[in-house]
Scaffold this motif. Structure first.
Motif, PDB file in Angstrom:
ATOM      1  N   VAL A 131     110.400 -47.734 -68.197  1.00  0.00           N
ATOM      2  CA  VAL A 131     111.359 -48.612 -68.865  1.00  0.00           C
ATOM      3  C   VAL A 131     112.055 -49.534 -67.870  1.00  0.00           C
ATOM      4  N   LEU A 132     112.326 -49.014 -66.669  1.00  0.00           N
ATOM      5  CA  LEU A 132     113.099 -49.763 -65.676  1.00  0.00           C
ATOM      6  C   LEU A 132     112.231 -50.575 -64.729  1.00  0.00           C
ATOM      7  N   ALA A 133     110.931 -50.517 -64.870  1.00  0.00           N
ATOM      8  CA  ALA A 133     110.018 -51.182 -63.946  1.00  0.00           C
ATOM      9  C   ALA A 133     110.421 -52.655 -63.770  1.00  0.00           C
TER      10      ALA A 133
ATOM     11  N   LEU B 110     123.159 -55.448 -62.019  1.00  0.00           N
ATOM     12  CA  LEU B 110     122.393 -54.203 -62.217  1.00  0.00           C
ATOM     13  C   LEU B 110     122.629 -53.639 -63.615  1.00  0.00           C
ATOM     14  N   LEU B 111     123.911 -53.607 -64.035  1.00  0.00           N
ATOM     15  CA  LEU B 111     124.200 -53.060 -65.364  1.00  0.00           C
ATOM     16  C   LEU B 111     123.610 -53.954 -66.464  1.00  0.00           C
TER      17      LEU B 111
ATOM     18  N   PRO C 205     120.125 -49.167 -72.771  1.00  0.00           N
ATOM     19  CA  PRO C 205     121.586 -49.142 -72.843  1.00  0.00           C
ATOM     20  C   PRO C 205     122.170 -47.792 -72.455  1.00  0.00           C
ATOM     21  N   ASP C 206     121.454 -46.737 -72.771  1.00  0.00           N
ATOM     22  CA  ASP C 206     121.982 -45.405 -72.451  1.00  0.00           C
ATOM     23  C   ASP C 206     122.114 -45.226 -70.933  1.00  0.00           C
TER      24      ASP C 206
ATOM     25  N   TYR D  16     131.769 -51.557 -70.900  1.00  0.00           N
ATOM     26  CA  TYR D  16     130.921 -50.425 -71.298  1.00  0.00           C
ATOM     27  C   TYR D  16     131.748 -49.266 -71.852  1.00  0.00           C
ATOM     28  N   ARG D  17     133.034 -49.577 -72.230  1.00  0.00           N
ATOM     29  CA  ARG D  17     133.912 -48.632 -72.917  1.00  0.00           C
ATOM     30  C   ARG D  17     133.972 -47.292 -72.177  1.00  0.00           C
TER      31      ARG D  17
END
Length: 1206
Positions: free
Chosen positions: A1025-1027, A1063-1064, A1072-1073, A1114-1115
């Motif tokens: 997912v992060l590739a 990065l975020l 998102p998690d 991001y609460r």
């Protein structure tokens, strides 16, 4: 009566008349017959007593009576003596009458007769009381007689009396002070010393004269225990010697009288000591006194006596002792050493030190004279030489003179004081100052003489490890210091009142000798003298006193002083190169012959220099000397002639040389050029003929350096005339910068708001640059081709000029010339440009400065594009080790990209991306990131990462063509962030800037390719997912960012927050998690509150506001609760928002907008507080704080703050 009648009865006529003449008929009848002589001649003693003093009686009758009395005394001695001795009073009265007659008549026969009668009567009577009476009368007469002529009869009487009664000589001395009175007269001294003088040996004196020799009689008195007799003897010796020491002293010396006089110096009687001082002082006039070594025997007694007398309150005694000491010290032959040991020499010095400090001026003055005589080589050569004692003595002497001079100044009367008293005080001060200077000159002479004595260099008994202060070197340096601090000020103060040739002669000879005494300081001392107007002073002395043949000694001293001072100044000049040995030799000869001939005043000298008539050799040499003196005086700011007049005179002088076809010595032409430059008025320029003449003279000189003198006005002189600038502009600027010692380093990074004053030299240069911009081109050539230190000075000067003169548009001129230099360099040294010139980095740094000076959002013209191309081409031919070239080049490229409009940025990026050599170099540089961070390449690595980030962003934005891809290993980048070296905050910020760009592009840049580092493990499900990032890399990056934030570096913190935002965003777009997980870590709360502990109102720092905004987005209530947000808002409401920077205000806007967008603030008061804060928040453009400069040079690295931050 019956006896008288009986005596006359039956006497023949003539006989009766003769006897009647012997009687005083008027009174004879009253006389007792016992006073009548019973035999022929029938003389009445009572009549004689009344007749002889009677003024009415003729001299002939008195003479007859005396003759008859003498005849009776010879023929009838016993009868006459019985007659006279009948009554002691009558006897004394008769002697008194005879003595009175002796002095009342002028007839020599009568006086001789009186003397014979007195002598015969005194010797026959042999009555002590009668003799005493006669001696008393003689004493009174001698005391009252003003001259020898008036007391001749008395002296003749005494002389014959002493011959008749030899024992009377002792009584004359012991019982009467009579001898002392007699000895006042030369005739008596000659008579009494006749058989004792003429250089007889002691043996002859003792043998022939016996006890009657006056020296031996006085010697016996000296040996007596009676102090009165001792004093009387000393007085008598003095009285004899006063007449003629050379004539009479040998007799006393052969009698060993000096020995006993020295012994008496230890007496407690001031009278005896004073008398002995006087005797010995007179004896010092006879060389035999010294050759017999009496002074060697007695010097200790003199010193001890002097020490003792100084403790007494007897000023006259002090002066007498010092006078004796001075005479001994002065007259002592050099071959006979006076002080046989250093201890005695030390005691003598200490006695003099006490004496010169005496509050009584006469005593101090005599002590100064003694000091001058004491400072002789033969007096001081007893090893070891007591240099510290001599220094103390000189200090006391100089301080006493300074105190006396100051006392007179303080006593200067106010108002209308008597001019006579003032003149007397000045004269008195001058005499004392002259004596002091003579003493100081003796010390200087002593130091010079000891220079050739190896044993006199230092105290051989000094401990080797001890600090050697008692040395000739230390003493010599003391002399220089004392002259500088005491002698010179005293003389200069005295010159304000009067000028005395003798004093100035001594003073200038001292200054001259100091050049020899302290040779290593002669140049520095000469410069100080020249700067204190001593050239002017000496010339004025020569003009005032030495015209014609007057004061030839002063003229010679003045000429010698000027000669050596000028040679010293020319040998070690401060503002020009030293002349060669040949030049110096020629100048030495010129000065030696010319200086004694100069005795004219300044106007006359100027007129002589201006004379354009034909000059013979001697006159020309005199002109040369005058010109050199003006030159040296002007160099040391002693401008004692009019600049305008000197300017014209020098021009006439040079034209005269040209007319006669002469070439002056180089040093003379150097002086001429300097004086023309210094004296030229701003509005007064040289005529074309004069400029042409100067150029012709210069053309015959192989190197301008030979006639160059460093001064900003000389620079202006050469650059103001195109004919001179075209030929000599480059060389004169090169020489000027090579000599320029004023540094602008402190001005290099100063903002225009706090600019310090420029040095005068730079102010002149900058004025020239503003009026003649073409000089800039010469300066660029100098930066490129001059020696490194010179080029560096030029660079600093140009930097300062460009910063301080932003209104002058010279950028195009500089860039075009620089482009030509760069093109020529790449053509000639294309393969290895680093070998072309060591000064190339300086040129490049100037170029980057020019770029930094440009206004933001300025279009890049064709010249700028050409420069970008050439610089990128230059970089592509360099290796990573060429830091000096690459750093300013990278700065120039970086600033060019960030200080222009978007359209120009696109064009510039396209030009740079087309340089494959530059891209390959950047790739190599990025790979070196993990090398030692404290290497010189650290700054260059920062620039490489910043350039790569800029290129990547611009390429991605405008889809520019890529000719060379850059490969970067992600693991190595993260490793550099996770394990940063010390002092590499800027490097970390640059890497973070690159990572932020890559994250925003989702690693899709066509320019930068992320490549794996070696073999990689199989990716996990979340890695897909992060590739192309892996979870472990994300974790490593987050930890690295947190650690970097803790460092609390403002620039690095903003870069960290910007990278964390990117990065975020990257994680949120893919998972998102995971993004929420990263934002909500408990460690973030610890991190945030660590940052908030940085100080008061730390929550208003822009990086902290951005970080809180990020967590709120991001609460992450676990990181920042609602209550804590409320506390922040309360703090904002209380803060003065007008003091915040635009960057902080923007971050605060973002924070409020984020809170506002959340829309679930439960606390009504908090909402009101937020609303009030938003309404009170000023716009960013209206902040009271001035906008921060965006483009900076940090540690030599070009940085755009907005690029790092955003």
């Amino acid at each position: 009566m019956a006896v008288r009648e009986a005596a006359t009865v039956g006497t023949p006529g003539p006989r009766r008349e003769e006897e009647a003449a012997l009687l005083f008929q008027r009174v004879h009848y009253r006389h007792d017959p016992r006073w009548l002589l019973p035999v022929t001649p029938r003389l009445c003693l009572a009549c004689a007593l009344e007749l002889l003093p009677e003024p009415g009686v003729s001299l002939l009758r008195k003479k007859h009576m005396l003759s008859c009395f003498q005849d009776a005394l010879v023929r009838h001695t016993s009868l006459v003596t019985q007659l006279v001795s009948q009554d002691q009073r009558v006897c004394i009265r008769f002697i008194s009458v005879l003595f009175g007659l002796l002095h009342s008549v002028e007839d020599g026969s009568v006086t001789d007769l009186c003397i014979e009668v007195i002598i015969q009567l005194t010797t026959q009577l042999k009555l002590e009381q009668t003799t005493r009476c006669l001696l008393d009368e003689c004493h009174k007469e001698l005391c009252n007689m003003p001259s020898m002529r008036g007391s001749l009869a008395t002296l003749t009487l005494l002389g014959k009396l002493v011959d008749a009664i030899p024992a009377l000589a002792d009584e004359l001395v012991m019982e009467h002070g009579l001898l002392r009175q007699l000895l006042k007269y030369d005739l008596f001294v000659s008579m009494i010393m006749n058989k004792d003088e003429l250089g007889e040996s002691a043996k002859n004196i003792e043998g022939s004269s016996g006890d009657t020799s006056l020296p031996l009689v006085l010697k016996k008195l000296l040996l007596s225990r009676d102090e009165t007799l001792q004093v009387a003897s000393a007085h008598c010796i003095t009285a004899v010697l006063v007449h003629s020491p050379a004539k009479h002293a040998p007799a006393f010396i052969h009698a060993d009288i000096p020995e006993f006089l020295f012994e008496h110096l230890s007496s407690s009687s001031e009278m005896l000591v004073s008398s002995s001082y006087n005797c010995l002082t007179l004896l010092t006039e006879e060389p035999l006194f010294f050759s017999k070594c009496h002074t060697v025997y007695g010097i200790e007694a003199v010193v001890r006596s002097l020490q003792g007398s100084l403790e007494m309150n007897n000023t006259e005694l002090h002066k007498q002792g010092l006078l004796l000491f001075t005479e001994i010290l002065t007259r002592q032959p050099e071959e006979i050493k006076l002080f046989t040991n250093s201890a005695m020499c030390r005691d003598a010095g200490r006695a003099l030190q006490e004496a010169v400090s005496s509050p009584v001026l006469e005593v101090a003055a005599e002590a100064v004279k003694a000091t001058s005589a004491f400072l002789r080589k033969d007096h001081q050569s007893a090893p070891p030489v007591q240099y510290r004692e001599l220094q103390s003595l000189l200090e006391a002497m100089l301080n006493r003179c300074a105190e006396f001079s100051q006392t007179l100044l303080n006593r200067r009367p106010l108002g209308h004081a008597s001019s006579r008293d003032s003149e007397k005080a000045i004269l008195q001060r001058g005499k004392f100052l002259l004596s002091t200077l003579e003493g100081f000159r003796s010390a200087c002479r002593l130091a010079i003489e000891f220079q050739s004595e190896p044993s006199a260099q230092e105290n051989p008994f000094t401990v080797p490890s001890a600090k050697k202060e008692d040395t000739l070197e230390a003493f010599s340096e003391f002399l220089l210091s004392a002259c500088d601090s005491l002698c010179i000020p005293m003389v200069m103060r005295h010159l304000e009142q009067t000028t005395h040739p003798a004093l100035m002669e001594v003073f200038l000879s001292i200054l001259h000798s100091l050049f020899v005494i302290v040779p290593h300081m002669k140049e520095k001392f000469s410069k100080k003298l020249a700067a204190s107007s001593f050239i002017r002073l000496t010339l004025e002395l020569k003009a005032r006193f030495c015209s014609g043949l007057s004061h030839s000694a002063l003229n010679q001293v003045c000429s010698n002083f000027l000669y050596y001072m000028c040679l010293n100044l020319l040998s070690a000049p401060e503002k020009t190169g030293p002349p060669s040995e040949e030049e110096l030799s020629a100048v030495s000869e010129l000065l030696q012959h010319g200086l004694p001939q100069i005795s004219s005043r300044s106007p006359e000298s100027l007129a002589f220099l201006s004379d354009r008539q034909y000059m013979e050799g001697a006159a020309r040499q005199r002109q040369y000397c005058i010109l050199l003196l003006f030159y040296l005086a002007y160099i040391h700011e002693d401008r004692f002639v009019s600049e305008a007049e000197l300017f014209e005179a020098v021009q006439s002088f040079l034209l005269s040389l040209q007319d006669q076809g002469e070439r002056p010595p180089l040093v003379v032409f150097k002086a001429s050029i300097y004086l023309l430059a210094i004296c030229q008025d701003k509005d007064n320029t040289l005529r074309e003929t004069m400029v042409s003449a100067v150029r012709k003279f210069l053309e015959g000189i192989p190197d301008l350096q030979l006639v160059y003198t460093h001064h900003p006005l000389l620079l202006r002189f050469f650059l103001s005339y195109p004919e001179l600038m075209s030929r000599y502009g480059y060389r004169v600027l090169e020489l000027w910068f090579s000599w320029e010692d004023s540094s602008c380093e402190e001005l290099d990074d100063v903002t225009s708001a706090g600019q310090p004053a420029l040095p005068t030299s730079l102010a002149v240069l900058f004025q020239l640059l503003r009026s003649i911009p073409s000089i800039l081109l010469i300066l660029l050539d100098l930066i490129y081709s001059s020696p490194m230190d010179t080029a560096h000075k030029v660079l600093i000067s140009l930097r300062t000029f460009l910063r301080r003169n932003e209104d002058i548009q010279v950028g195009g001129l500089i860039r075009s010339h620089f482009l030509l230099i760069l093109q020529r360099l790449l053509v000639e040294h294309g393969a290895s440009p680093s070998e072309a010139s060591g000064n190339l980095p300086l040129l490049l740094s100037l170029l980057s400065l020019m770029q930094l000076k440009n206004v933001s959002e300025q279009e890049l013209d064709s010249m700028a594009m050409k420069l970008l191309h050439q610089v990128s081409k230059l970089c592509g031919k360099c290796s990573p080790t060429d830091v000096d070239i690459l750093q300013p080049s990278f700065n120039f490229l970086y600033w060019s990209l960030h200080q222009t409009t978007p359209s120009s940025q696109k064009r510039a990026a396209a030009v740079l991306l087309s340089s494959t050599g530059l891209m390959e170099l950047l790739e190599k540089m990025l790979a070196l990131t993990l090398a030692k961070a404290d290497s010189p390449r650290t700054g260059l690595l920062c620039s490489a990462w910043l350039l790569t980030a800029s290129f990547s962003a611009q390429q991605h934005k405008d889809s520019l063509q890529v000719h060379q891809t850059l490969s970067v290993e992600m693991d190595q980048v993260l490793k550099a962030l996770s394990f940063p070296k010390k002092k590499t905050a800027l490097l970390s910020a640059a890497i973070l800037c690159f990572l932020r760009t890559a994250l925003r592009q989702s690693f899709s840049s066509a320019l930068v390719a992320l490549v794996p580092s070696g073999a990689q493990p199989l990716p996990a499900a979340e890695d897909t997912v992060l590739a192309p990032l892996r979870t472990s890399q994300v974790r490593s990056l987050v930890i690295g960012l947190q650690n970097l934030l803790v460092q609390k570096d403002p620039l690095l913190s903003q870069a960290c927050v910007g990278c964390l935002e990117a990065l975020l965003d990257y994680l949120d777009a893919r998972s998102p998690d995971i993004a929420l997980h990263v934002a909500s870590q408990p460690w973030n709360r610890f991190l945030l509150f660590t940052l908030l502990d940085a100080g008061e109102n730390s929550f208003l720092r822009p990086e902290i506001l951005r970080l809180m905004t990020l967590f709120m987005r991001y609460r992450s209530s676990s990181v920042l609760s609602h209550e804590e947000v409320g506390d922040v808002l309360q703090g904002v409401a209380l803060a003065d928002l007008s003091t915040l920077s635009n960057t902080t205000l923007q971050a605060l806007h973002g924070f409020f907008q984020q809170l506002q967008s959340m829309g679930h603030l439960a606390d009504h008061s908090m909402a009101q507080t937020l609303q009030a804060s938003l309404e009170g928040l000023p716009l960013s453009t209206s902040s009271g704080q001035p906008p921060l400069q965006d483009m900076l040079c940090l540690g030599g690295v070009a940085v755009s703050l907005s690029h790092i931050r955003n």
